[in-house]
Design a protein around this motif. Sequence first.
Motif, PDB file in Angstrom:
ATOM      1  N   ARG A   1       0.826  -1.204   0.000  1.00  0.00           N
ATOM      2  CA  ARG A   1       0.000   0.000   0.000  1.00  0.00           C
ATOM      3  C   ARG A   1       0.864   1.260   0.000  1.00  0.00           C
ATOM      4  O   ARG A   1       0.513   2.265  -0.633  1.00  0.00           O
ATOM      5  CB  ARG A   1      -0.923  -0.002   1.219  1.00  0.00           C
ATOM      6  CG  ARG A   1      -2.011  -1.070   1.158  1.00  0.00           C
ATOM      7  CD  ARG A   1      -2.933  -0.980   2.352  1.00  0.00           C
ATOM      8  NE  ARG A   1      -3.979  -1.992   2.297  1.00  0.00           N
ATOM      9  CZ  ARG A   1      -4.918  -2.146   3.228  1.00  0.00           C
ATOM     10  NH1 ARG A   1      -4.932  -1.339   4.284  1.00  0.00           N
ATOM     11  NH2 ARG A   1      -5.831  -3.091   3.105  1.00  0.00           N
TER      12      ARG A   1
ATOM     13  N   ILE B   1       2.036   1.931  -3.507  1.00  0.00           N
ATOM     14  CA  ILE B   1       0.932   2.450  -4.328  1.00  0.00           C
ATOM     15  C   ILE B   1       0.672   3.923  -4.013  1.00  0.00           C
ATOM     16  O   ILE B   1       0.502   4.747  -4.923  1.00  0.00           O
ATOM     17  CB  ILE B   1      -0.340   1.608  -4.104  1.00  0.00           C
ATOM     18  CG1 ILE B   1      -0.146   0.197  -4.676  1.00  0.00           C
ATOM     19  CG2 ILE B   1      -1.552   2.273  -4.756  1.00  0.00           C
ATOM     20  CD1 ILE B   1      -1.277  -0.764  -4.366  1.00  0.00           C
TER      21      ILE B   1
ATOM     22  N   SER C   1      -1.153  -3.136  -7.531  1.00  0.00           N
ATOM     23  CA  SER C   1      -2.407  -3.543  -6.898  1.00  0.00           C
ATOM     24  C   SER C   1      -2.742  -5.002  -7.189  1.00  0.00           C
ATOM     25  O   SER C   1      -3.537  -5.614  -6.479  1.00  0.00           O
ATOM     26  CB  SER C   1      -3.554  -2.638  -7.363  1.00  0.00           C
ATOM     27  OG  SER C   1      -3.822  -2.841  -8.743  1.00  0.00           O
TER      28      SER C   1
END
Length: 269
Positions: A54, A57, A165
């Motif tokens: 995460r 990202i 992702s």
Amino acid sequence: MLGNNSHFIALVWLTYAISGSPLDLGLVMMFSSLPPLLFGLFMGVYVDLWDRKRLMILCDIFRCFVVLMFPLLYYFGLLRLAHIYLITFLLSSLQVLFESAQGSFVPNLVARPQLVVANSISQMTSQVTNIIGSALAGVLILLIGNINIFYLDSFSFLFSAASLSFITRSGRVAGATLSVSGREILHRMKEGMRLMANTELILILTITMAIMNFALGPVNVLFPILSEKILQAGAAGFGFLMSGLSFGMLIGAIVVGKVGSRLTKGKLT
């Protein structure tokens, strides 16, 4: 990486076009190098507390919008060297965070015996895109203009975020929590420094990388001047010069991938 290398060529050429000063080129490199020096150890501690996937990202998404500041300020006639320094500093800070998460995430994706090969593949990918990105950026500057390269780089971060992702494994460290005290953070930073000082190989690698970066630093400043003033090859020549450096690194990555598993890390270094 393809976007990053195109961005680097465009950034250096943009700075050189605005000022024509080697000093200003050096300052851009300095603002790019400061975040690893100032925040590297601190960010390394926090990476172990967050979900690395995460985090990568989020870094990509933020970098997408930060890069867009270059063309937006340019088209409104507001872009100044001070803005270039600031945006470069922000992008470099996000890159430190991203690369810390990326490097520590790889061992979660492959088994320990495959680490050398996995890291070699990662380096090969990096250097191939360095070669392509640098040369391509030099040509694209002539075809579509320097400032439009930043749109391509911005899109590349969104593409990277979308690709990340699809990774199914969690990037969270077991038992890690963000609710830690400042004293705990300081303690972990000291542990990292102690590990580096007491592990001969890590210490040697750190010193070696410092010397290499010190030696390579002037190249980034001198190559655009060499291309423009001496070779009279312009932005395209600068891109191909940087591609040549990456080609040598690619050969090194291939050699490491071939012989790395048969040599001790010390001998390989």
